[in-house]
Design an enzyme around this catalytic site. Structure first.
Site, PDB file in Angstrom:
ATOM      1  N   ARG A  51       0.796  -1.228   0.000  1.00  0.00           N
ATOM      2  CA  ARG A  51       0.000   0.000   0.000  1.00  0.00           C
ATOM      3  C   ARG A  51       0.831   1.282   0.000  1.00  0.00           C
ATOM      4  O   ARG A  51       0.369   2.309  -0.490  1.00  0.00           O
ATOM      5  CB  ARG A  51      -0.928  -0.006   1.208  1.00  0.00           C
ATOM      6  CG  ARG A  51      -2.000  -1.065   1.054  1.00  0.00           C
ATOM      7  CD  ARG A  51      -2.938  -1.007   2.205  1.00  0.00           C
ATOM      8  NE  ARG A  51      -3.976  -2.003   2.056  1.00  0.00           N
ATOM      9  CZ  ARG A  51      -4.997  -2.091   2.875  1.00  0.00           C
ATOM     10  NH1 ARG A  51      -5.118  -1.250   3.876  1.00  0.00           N
ATOM     11  NH2 ARG A  51      -5.908  -3.023   2.698  1.00  0.00           N
ATOM     12  N   ASP A 155     -16.009   8.653   8.421  1.00  0.00           N
ATOM     13  CA  ASP A 155     -14.878   7.739   8.253  1.00  0.00           C
ATOM     14  C   ASP A 155     -13.606   8.540   8.505  1.00  0.00           C
ATOM     15  O   ASP A 155     -13.615   9.780   8.419  1.00  0.00           O
ATOM     16  CB  ASP A 155     -14.853   7.154   6.825  1.00  0.00           C
ATOM     17  CG  ASP A 155     -14.108   5.828   6.760  1.00  0.00           C
ATOM     18  OD1 ASP A 155     -14.763   4.766   6.715  1.00  0.00           O
ATOM     19  OD2 ASP A 155     -12.855   5.855   6.783  1.00  0.00           O
TER      20      ASP A 155
HETATM   21  C1  LIG Z   1     -14.068  -2.514   6.139  1.00  0.00           C
HETATM   22  S1  LIG Z   1     -14.723  -0.889   6.129  1.00  0.00           S
HETATM   23  C2  LIG Z   1     -16.376  -1.181   6.727  1.00  0.00           C
HETATM   24  C3  LIG Z   1     -17.396  -0.358   5.967  1.00  0.00           C
HETATM   25  C4  LIG Z   1     -18.858  -0.587   6.383  1.00  0.00           C
HETATM   26  N1  LIG Z   1     -19.102  -0.237   7.744  1.00  0.00           N
HETATM   27  C5  LIG Z   1     -19.282  -2.021   6.127  1.00  0.00           C
HETATM   28  O1  LIG Z   1     -19.541  -2.754   7.073  1.00  0.00           O
HETATM   29  O2  LIG Z   1     -19.357  -2.408   4.954  1.00  0.00           O
HETATM   30  C6  LIG Z   1     -13.922  -0.183   7.578  1.00  0.00           C
HETATM   31  C7  LIG Z   1     -13.851   1.343   7.545  1.00  0.00           C
HETATM   32  O3  LIG Z   1     -13.437   1.804   8.836  1.00  0.00           O
HETATM   33  C8  LIG Z   1     -12.645   2.963   8.650  1.00  0.00           C
HETATM   34  N2  LIG Z   1     -11.846   3.230   9.849  1.00  0.00           N
HETATM   35  C9  LIG Z   1     -10.770   2.551  10.311  1.00  0.00           C
HETATM   36  N3  LIG Z   1     -10.307   3.107  11.431  1.00  0.00           N
HETATM   37  C10 LIG Z   1     -11.102   4.168  11.711  1.00  0.00           C
HETATM   38  C11 LIG Z   1     -11.116   5.143  12.732  1.00  0.00           C
HETATM   39  N4  LIG Z   1     -10.218   5.157  13.711  1.00  0.00           N
HETATM   40  N5  LIG Z   1     -12.076   6.075  12.695  1.00  0.00           N
HETATM   41  C12 LIG Z   1     -12.995   6.097  11.706  1.00  0.00           C
HETATM   42  N6  LIG Z   1     -13.037   5.203  10.698  1.00  0.00           N
HETATM   43  C13 LIG Z   1     -12.092   4.251  10.700  1.00  0.00           C
HETATM   44  C14 LIG Z   1     -11.821   2.638   7.413  1.00  0.00           C
HETATM   45  O4  LIG Z   1     -11.310   3.782   6.791  1.00  0.00           O
HETATM   46  C15 LIG Z   1     -12.833   1.866   6.559  1.00  0.00           C
HETATM   47  O5  LIG Z   1     -13.444   2.691   5.610  1.00  0.00           O
END
Ligand SMILES: C[S@@+](CC[C@H](N)C(=O)[O-])C[C@H]1O[C@@H](n2cnc3c(N)ncnc32)[C@H](O)[C@@H]1O
Length: 293
Positions: A51, A155
């Protein structure tokens, strides 16, 4: 006659990509944890290379160490955000874990239809918006576009939030959306938008996206009736998961619902969260509990 100086080799985007040492990996892991709470296990080293390497190379940095030094400069906030964007995992799709949408439709919404109160729902790790729009499509169908409801998507990753605000998706993604919802609230792309579809403008008026870090929640958010916190806790260690649950629960109205991914039990994390069914928790204010006892 002038002598020709040997050309000094300049690092460039075409230079050899630097390798990631174990020590550099640990430093990146600490940096990511400090800024997002995300924990990377040792097996994620090759993921980090995959990445970040392109970025390190594009900036002509001689090593990951140099890149780390660069993003730690207080003046490099933009690059810090780029690194965060590259290091988060953003997989998502419409109506993922359908049971939560059935739960919303059958258990939660009927109560609101009677109360006629404004309804606020938060997609707390919204990624590129598919979760927030799935919720909005359901609310539009059940409560109507004229009703007082709002979906907030947040996010940490600003690149996915940009996609979410565009509300434009490849047409294949629409296969997960029921035809009546597509016909009523979405637009099919034509001309240069052929092969894509878009959320309709009336639907988008009910949905907004902003950046928020769940690990260090500073964003100004209202209180919510339902919070979707799905498929994000898996990236954190136990103590940090508890901290996130505390941060998020502060944004719940009494009686409100917290929905987590089906593989992410938070049972026993907070006394005020009562598990009603797998992955569905209801917030009971301490005073409510005393009255019940
Ligand atoms: C795998 S996706 C899940 C998306 C959606 N909730 C779903 O279930 O399909 C996880 C998301 O969490 C976000 N994320 C990770 N750490 C975070 C943080 N500390 N605060 C806010 N968002 C975060 C990532 O950027 C990513 O877009």
């Amino acid at each position: 006659m002038k002598s020709v100086q040997p050309v000094q080799e300049q690092p460039s985007a075409t230079a050899m990509a630097p390798a990631l040492s174990d020590q550099e990996f640990r430093q990146i892991r600490d940096w990511l944890h400090q800024h997002s709470g995300i924990h990377l296990s040792d097996v994620k080293k090759s993921m980090v290379v995959g990445r970040l390497q392109k970025r390190v190379k594009a900036l002509a940095m001689p090593s990951f160490q140099a890149y780390l030094k660069f993003i730690n400069l207080p003046t490099q906030r933009q690059e810090q955000q780029i690194a965060l964007n590259l290091l988060t995992t953003n997989e998502t799709y419409f109506f993922r874990e359908e049971k939560h949408f059935n739960f919303l439709q059958q258990q939660v919404l009927p109560a609101f239809e009677q109360q006629r109160q404004p309804l606020r729902i938060w997609s707390a790790a919204a990624s590129s918006g598919e979760e927030a729009y799935s919720i909005a499509l359901l609310l539009a169908q059940q409560l109507g576009l004229a009703a007082d409801w709002q979906v907030f998507g947040t996010d940490i990753n600003t690149a996915v939030l940009e996609k979410a605000r565009r509300a434009l998706y490849p047409i294949e993604a629409s296969q997960r959306i029921a035809m009546p919802l597509l016909q009523a609230f979405c637009l099919k792309g034509v001309g240069k938008e052929q092969g894509r579809f878009k959320m309709g403008p009336e639907l988008c008026q009910h949905v907004q996206f902003l950046q928020a870090n769940l690990f260090d929640l500073q964003a100004k958010l209202p209180l919510f009736d339902v919070i979707f916190l799905r498929n994000v806790l898996i990236y954190f260690e136990l103590e940090d998961k508890k901290r996130i649950i505390q941060n998020v629960t502060r944004q719940l109205k009494p009686g409100g619902w917290l929905l987590v991914g089906h593989s992410e039990s938070i049972h026993g994390y907070l006394d005020t969260l009562q598990q009603i069914r797998p992955s569905c928790y209801q917030y009971k204010k301490p005073v409510d509990r005393q009255l019940q006892e």
